[in-house]
Design a protein around this motif. Structure first.
Motif, mmCIF file in Angstrom:
data_model
loop_
_atom_site.group_PDB
_atom_site.id
_atom_site.type_symbol
_atom_site.label_atom_id
_atom_site.label_comp_id
_atom_site.label_asym_id
_atom_site.label_seq_id
_atom_site.Cartn_x
_atom_site.Cartn_y
_atom_site.Cartn_z
ATOM 1 N N GLY A 190 -55.066 118.320 18.450
ATOM 2 C CA GLY A 190 -56.158 119.181 18.021
ATOM 3 C C GLY A 190 -57.422 118.371 17.818
ATOM 4 O O GLY A 190 -57.424 117.135 17.915
ATOM 5 N N ALA A 191 -58.502 119.063 17.505
ATOM 6 C CA ALA A 191 -59.797 118.402 17.316
ATOM 7 C C ALA A 191 -59.746 117.327 16.242
ATOM 8 O O ALA A 191 -60.475 116.345 16.295
ATOM 9 N N ASP A 192 -58.836 117.487 15.261
ATOM 10 C CA ASP A 192 -58.705 116.512 14.186
ATOM 11 C C ASP A 192 -57.707 115.404 14.499
ATOM 12 O O ASP A 192 -57.425 114.559 13.659
ATOM 13 N N GLY A 193 -57.158 115.392 15.727
ATOM 14 C CA GLY A 193 -56.185 114.375 16.128
ATOM 15 C C GLY A 193 -54.754 114.704 15.767
ATOM 16 O O GLY A 193 -53.840 113.940 16.062
ATOM 17 N N GLU A 194 -54.530 115.860 15.129
ATOM 18 C CA GLU A 194 -53.185 116.276 14.734
ATOM 19 C C GLU A 194 -52.369 116.685 15.962
ATOM 20 O O GLU A 194 -52.877 117.332 16.877
ATOM 21 N N LEU A 195 -51.086 116.320 15.977
ATOM 22 C CA LEU A 195 -50.182 116.727 17.049
ATOM 23 C C LEU A 195 -49.928 118.226 16.933
ATOM 24 O O LEU A 195 -49.387 118.695 15.928
ATOM 25 N N ILE A 196 -50.311 118.983 17.969
ATOM 26 C CA ILE A 196 -50.092 120.427 17.962
ATOM 27 C C ILE A 196 -49.219 120.888 19.129
ATOM 28 O O ILE A 196 -48.874 122.058 19.225
ATOM 29 N N GLY A 197 -48.856 119.950 20.007
ATOM 30 C CA GLY A 197 -47.985 120.302 21.116
ATOM 31 C C GLY A 197 -47.403 119.059 21.751
ATOM 32 O O GLY A 197 -47.955 117.965 21.627
ATOM 33 N N SER A 198 -46.260 119.246 22.416
ATOM 34 C CA SER A 198 -45.655 118.124 23.135
ATOM 35 C C SER A 198 -44.790 118.654 24.278
ATOM 36 O O SER A 198 -44.352 119.804 24.262
ATOM 37 N N ILE A 199 -44.581 117.782 25.241
ATOM 38 C CA ILE A 199 -43.647 118.061 26.322
ATOM 39 C C ILE A 199 -42.939 116.750 26.639
ATOM 40 O O ILE A 199 -43.534 115.674 26.575
ATOM 41 N N GLN A 200 -41.646 116.865 26.930
ATOM 42 C CA GLN A 200 -40.859 115.715 27.336
ATOM 43 C C GLN A 200 -40.034 116.110 28.555
ATOM 44 O O GLN A 200 -39.767 117.292 28.782
ATOM 45 N N CYS A 201 -39.638 115.119 29.334
ATOM 46 C CA CYS A 201 -38.797 115.324 30.511
ATOM 47 C C CYS A 201 -37.643 114.328 30.445
ATOM 48 O O CYS A 201 -37.795 113.224 29.915
ATOM 49 N N TRP A 202 -36.525 114.726 31.022
ATOM 50 C CA TRP A 202 -35.288 113.969 30.856
ATOM 51 C C TRP A 202 -34.585 113.749 32.182
ATOM 52 O O TRP A 202 -34.600 114.618 33.059
ATOM 53 N N PRO A 203 -33.897 112.621 32.335
ATOM 54 C CA PRO A 203 -33.093 112.396 33.539
ATOM 55 C C PRO A 203 -31.766 113.159 33.433
ATOM 56 O O PRO A 203 -31.027 112.996 32.469
ATOM 57 N N VAL A 204 -31.513 114.023 34.390
ATOM 58 C CA VAL A 204 -30.250 114.764 34.446
ATOM 59 C C VAL A 204 -29.712 114.663 35.864
ATOM 60 O O VAL A 204 -30.404 114.211 36.775
ATOM 61 N N ALA A 205 -28.476 115.082 36.042
ATOM 62 C CA ALA A 205 -27.877 115.051 37.379
ATOM 63 C C ALA A 205 -26.926 116.219 37.534
ATOM 64 O O ALA A 205 -26.297 116.666 36.564
ATOM 65 N N LEU A 206 -26.828 116.684 38.760
ATOM 66 C CA LEU A 206 -25.839 117.692 39.103
ATOM 67 C C LEU A 206 -24.648 116.963 39.707
ATOM 68 O O LEU A 206 -24.763 116.336 40.763
ATOM 69 N N ALA A 207 -23.528 116.983 38.999
ATOM 70 C CA ALA A 207 -22.280 116.424 39.527
ATOM 71 C C ALA A 207 -21.676 117.526 40.391
ATOM 72 O O ALA A 207 -21.121 118.496 39.882
ATOM 73 N N THR A 208 -21.840 117.391 41.697
ATOM 74 C CA THR A 208 -21.443 118.463 42.598
ATOM 75 C C THR A 208 -19.930 118.530 42.756
ATOM 76 O O THR A 208 -19.220 117.543 42.540
ATOM 77 N N ASP A 209 -19.460 119.704 43.140
ATOM 78 C CA ASP A 209 -18.025 119.904 43.327
ATOM 79 C C ASP A 209 -17.469 119.073 44.482
ATOM 80 O O ASP A 209 -16.268 118.843 44.544
ATOM 81 N N ASN A 210 -18.352 118.591 45.368
ATOM 82 C CA ASN A 210 -17.881 117.742 46.472
ATOM 83 C C ASN A 210 -17.925 116.254 46.137
ATOM 84 O O ASN A 210 -17.723 115.408 47.000
#
Length: 175
Positions: free
Chosen positions: A57-77
């Motif tokens: 925000g204008a005052d430097g306060e944290l008002i939002g965040s986003i994170q991303c993560w490593p994932v995997a699809l363990a396929t049936d094959n």
């Protein structure tokens, strides 16, 4: 974009904000958030630091965040397909519906593109919103299983490398 979003600055998420992010996630999603299926998919892996962003925000306060993560699809094959899990996108409850979450999502997706990580991005979310604004769909996720309850229509992905295969989604053991 409303005035609140216009006065918001999007910056890379730094480790010194970890406690503030945890507090924001509790306020945005409630104290039981860790019981959600998305947390089980991510497991104990660490977020991808270069894809995390903060909304200040204008005052430097944290008002939002986003994170991303490593994932995997363990396929049936027997194969394992690495992907990025987008989210959570959190905005302080008193600042929601003002475009801040959209700006955070745009920042994370743009960073993934710049870093060559945009080939397979998935999330659990609202298909009307994420489809309309960001091109996510459930078109290739129908055979995916998750380690907890989920609505199939909310399991979304985008990117040329998203597998249309059956398998179980979980933490990426290669990262």
């Amino acid at each position: 974009m409303d005035a609140d979003a216009a006065l918001t600055t999007i910056v890379p998420l730094s480790p010194d904000r970890d406690a503030a992010v945890e507090d924001l996630l509790d306020r945005a999603f409630g104290p039981d958030r860790r019981l959600r299926t998305a947390y089980k998919v991510r497991g104990s892996s660490a977020p991808i630091a270069s894809l995390g962003f903060a909304a200040l925000g204008a005052d430097g306060e944290l008002i939002g965040s986003i994170q991303c993560w490593p994932v995997a699809l363990a396929t049936d094959n027997g194969a394992s397909v690495s992907m990025i899990m987008l989210g959570p996108v959190a905005v302080s409850p008193d600042r929601q519906q003002g475009g801040i979450g959209r700006r955070l999502t745009e920042a994370a997706l743009a960073a993934a593109e710049r870093q060559g990580l945009a080939g397979a991005i998935m999330l659990i979310g609202d298909p009307e919103y994420y489809g309309r604004f960001f091109g996510f769909s459930a078109e290739r996720t129908g055979g995916w299983r998750l380690p907890g309850p989920f609505e199939a229509r909310r399991l979304l992905a985008r990117g040329d490398a998203v597998p249309a295969l059956s398998g179980t989604l979980g933490p990426d053991p290669s990262r």
